[in-house]
Design a protein around this motif. Sequence first.
Motif, PDB file in Angstrom:
ATOM      1  N   LEU A  23       0.800  -1.224   0.000  1.00 46.95           N
ATOM      2  CA  LEU A  23       0.000   0.000   0.000  1.00 46.95           C
ATOM      3  C   LEU A  23       0.833   1.274   0.000  1.00 46.95           C
ATOM      4  O   LEU A  23       0.290   2.369  -0.131  1.00 46.95           O
ATOM      5  N   ALA A  24       2.155   1.134   0.170  1.00 43.42           N
ATOM      6  CA  ALA A  24       3.036   2.290   0.083  1.00 43.42           C
ATOM      7  C   ALA A  24       3.303   2.608  -1.386  1.00 43.42           C
ATOM      8  O   ALA A  24       3.254   1.718  -2.239  1.00 43.42           O
ATOM      9  N   PRO A  25       3.590   3.861  -1.704  1.00 46.40           N
ATOM     10  CA  PRO A  25       3.807   4.218  -3.111  1.00 46.40           C
ATOM     11  C   PRO A  25       5.132   3.702  -3.646  1.00 46.40           C
ATOM     12  O   PRO A  25       6.123   3.637  -2.928  1.00 46.40           O
ATOM     13  N   HIS A  26       5.117   3.331  -4.927  1.00 49.00           N
ATOM     14  CA  HIS A  26       6.353   3.068  -5.640  1.00 49.00           C
ATOM     15  C   HIS A  26       7.000   4.413  -5.981  1.00 49.00           C
ATOM     16  O   HIS A  26       6.333   5.451  -5.922  1.00 49.00           O
ATOM     17  N   PRO A  27       8.274   4.422  -6.342  1.00 48.53           N
ATOM     18  CA  PRO A  27       8.929   5.701  -6.632  1.00 48.53           C
ATOM     19  C   PRO A  27       8.184   6.572  -7.634  1.00 48.53           C
ATOM     20  O   PRO A  27       8.091   7.792  -7.456  1.00 48.53           O
ATOM     21  N   ASP A  28       7.620   5.964  -8.670  1.00 53.90           N
ATOM     22  CA  ASP A  28       6.929   6.766  -9.676  1.00 53.90           C
ATOM     23  C   ASP A  28       5.548   7.230  -9.213  1.00 53.90           C
ATOM     24  O   ASP A  28       4.911   8.036  -9.895  1.00 53.90           O
ATOM     25  N   GLU A  29       5.082   6.738  -8.073  1.00 53.95           N
ATOM     26  CA  GLU A  29       3.788   7.136  -7.527  1.00 53.95           C
ATOM     27  C   GLU A  29       3.925   8.132  -6.379  1.00 53.95           C
ATOM     28  O   GLU A  29       2.929   8.671  -5.890  1.00 53.95           O
ATOM     29  N   LEU A  30       5.148   8.351  -5.942  1.00 52.68           N
ATOM     30  CA  LEU A  30       5.388   9.091  -4.709  1.00 52.68           C
ATOM     31  C   LEU A  30       4.841  10.515  -4.761  1.00 52.68           C
ATOM     32  O   LEU A  30       4.204  10.982  -3.804  1.00 52.68           O
ATOM     33  N   ALA A  31       5.079  11.209  -5.849  1.00 57.07           N
ATOM     34  CA  ALA A  31       4.635  12.612  -5.939  1.00 57.07           C
ATOM     35  C   ALA A  31       3.116  12.716  -5.827  1.00 57.07           C
ATOM     36  O   ALA A  31       2.594  13.526  -5.038  1.00 57.07           O
ATOM     37  N   ASP A  32       2.390  11.907  -6.596  1.00 60.75           N
ATOM     38  CA  ASP A  32       0.935  11.964  -6.532  1.00 60.75           C
ATOM     39  C   ASP A  32       0.413  11.465  -5.190  1.00 60.75           C
ATOM     40  O   ASP A  32      -0.585  11.990  -4.672  1.00 60.75           O
ATOM     41  N   PHE A  33       1.062  10.460  -4.622  1.00 62.08           N
ATOM     42  CA  PHE A  33       0.652   9.944  -3.314  1.00 62.08           C
ATOM     43  C   PHE A  33       0.641  11.064  -2.283  1.00 62.08           C
ATOM     44  O   PHE A  33      -0.368  11.307  -1.614  1.00 62.08           O
ATOM     45  N   TYR A  34       1.758  11.763  -2.149  1.00 60.87           N
ATOM     46  CA  TYR A  34       1.840  12.820  -1.146  1.00 60.87           C
ATOM     47  C   TYR A  34       1.024  14.042  -1.543  1.00 60.87           C
ATOM     48  O   TYR A  34       0.391  14.677  -0.690  1.00 60.87           O
ATOM     49  N   ARG A  35       1.031  14.366  -2.816  1.00 64.25           N
ATOM     50  CA  ARG A  35       0.277  15.544  -3.256  1.00 64.25           C
ATOM     51  C   ARG A  35      -1.190  15.441  -2.871  1.00 64.25           C
ATOM     52  O   ARG A  35      -1.750  16.343  -2.244  1.00 64.25           O
ATOM     53  N   TRP A  36      -1.827  14.317  -3.236  1.00 64.60           N
ATOM     54  CA  TRP A  36      -3.271  14.231  -3.032  1.00 64.60           C
ATOM     55  C   TRP A  36      -3.621  13.844  -1.603  1.00 64.60           C
ATOM     56  O   TRP A  36      -4.683  14.246  -1.097  1.00 64.60           O
ATOM     57  N   MET A  37      -2.750  13.108  -0.924  1.00 61.16           N
ATOM     58  CA  MET A  37      -2.991  12.836   0.491  1.00 61.16           C
ATOM     59  C   MET A  37      -3.062  14.151   1.276  1.00 61.16           C
ATOM     60  O   MET A  37      -3.998  14.399   2.060  1.00 61.16           O
ATOM     61  N   PHE A  38      -2.098  15.036   1.058  1.00 60.21           N
ATOM     62  CA  PHE A  38      -2.058  16.282   1.809  1.00 60.21           C
ATOM     63  C   PHE A  38      -3.041  17.312   1.273  1.00 60.21           C
ATOM     64  O   PHE A  38      -3.517  18.169   2.038  1.00 60.21           O
ATOM     65  N   PHE A  39      -3.388  17.239   0.006  1.00 55.73           N
ATOM     66  CA  PHE A  39      -4.437  18.120  -0.521  1.00 55.73           C
ATOM     67  C   PHE A  39      -5.758  17.842   0.181  1.00 55.73           C
ATOM     68  O   PHE A  39      -6.486  18.768   0.559  1.00 55.73           O
ATOM     69  N   VAL A  40      -6.068  16.556   0.361  1.00 58.59           N
ATOM     70  CA  VAL A  40      -7.321  16.213   1.038  1.00 58.59           C
ATOM     71  C   VAL A  40      -7.234  16.536   2.527  1.00 58.59           C
ATOM     72  O   VAL A  40      -8.190  17.049   3.123  1.00 58.59           O
ATOM     73  N   ALA A  41      -6.099  16.266   3.156  1.00 54.46           N
ATOM     74  CA  ALA A  41      -5.955  16.545   4.586  1.00 54.46           C
ATOM     75  C   ALA A  41      -6.041  18.034   4.884  1.00 54.46           C
ATOM     76  O   ALA A  41      -6.476  18.432   5.974  1.00 54.46           O
ATOM     77  N   GLY A  42      -5.647  18.888   3.917  1.00 54.65           N
ATOM     78  CA  GLY A  42      -5.666  20.329   4.141  1.00 54.65           C
ATOM     79  C   GLY A  42      -6.832  21.012   3.449  1.00 54.65           C
ATOM     80  O   GLY A  42      -7.908  21.175   4.043  1.00 54.65           O
TER      81      GLY A  42
END
Length: 206
Positions: A82-101
């Motif tokens: 369930l952790a992001p692969h390197p090529d997924e990392l940017a979108d993983f953090y971008r949208w996780m924190f977009f929703v949290a904020g």
Amino acid sequence: MEELVLYTNPMSRGRIARWMMEEVGQPYRAEILDYGPPMKSRDYCAINPMGKVPTLKHGNRIVTEVAAICTYMAYTFPEAGLAPHPDELADFYRWMFFVAGPVEAAMADHALGLDIPKEHERRVGYGNYGMMVETLEKAVQRHPYIAGERFTAADVYVGAHIGWGLTFGTLPQSAAFEAYWQRLLLRPALKRANALDDALLPARPS
């Protein structure tokens, strides 16, 4: 193995954390806290000073905030995939924190009937409610899942907010949101988590 304990309530954001726990598949114990004195007790506030749920206790480590719990579990138990692969990392953090904020704030203000005056939009993280909705719609249309072609912990967090928004009207009904949410509803872990929490809800008068 260090014990995993989830402090939660079935009528809270703890449902998102419960879904994440079921996705990871590690043994855990759920401690159900009622609102009011139990959640504000001295013992519980020693664990989470905010007196809110959910809180995850992993051995001696404490994690609060649902986005943090989802991310922590994904990286602590990488075998769940369930952790992001390197090529997924940017979108993983971008949208996780977009929703949290921005998304959380915009949805809460919208539900309370608080409209940001146009001259003050630059002072709030989400600008305005319509801008947030449009951005989130575009995000869920880019790939089958929020970070790419496969399901990750970010889908638990982002998806739960979209599902909540569609159910309770804090997000508009849209084809993009509905298509994304319907994919997530097929997750066996979500079905298990919902069954566990639904069984704890107060019985409705007949």
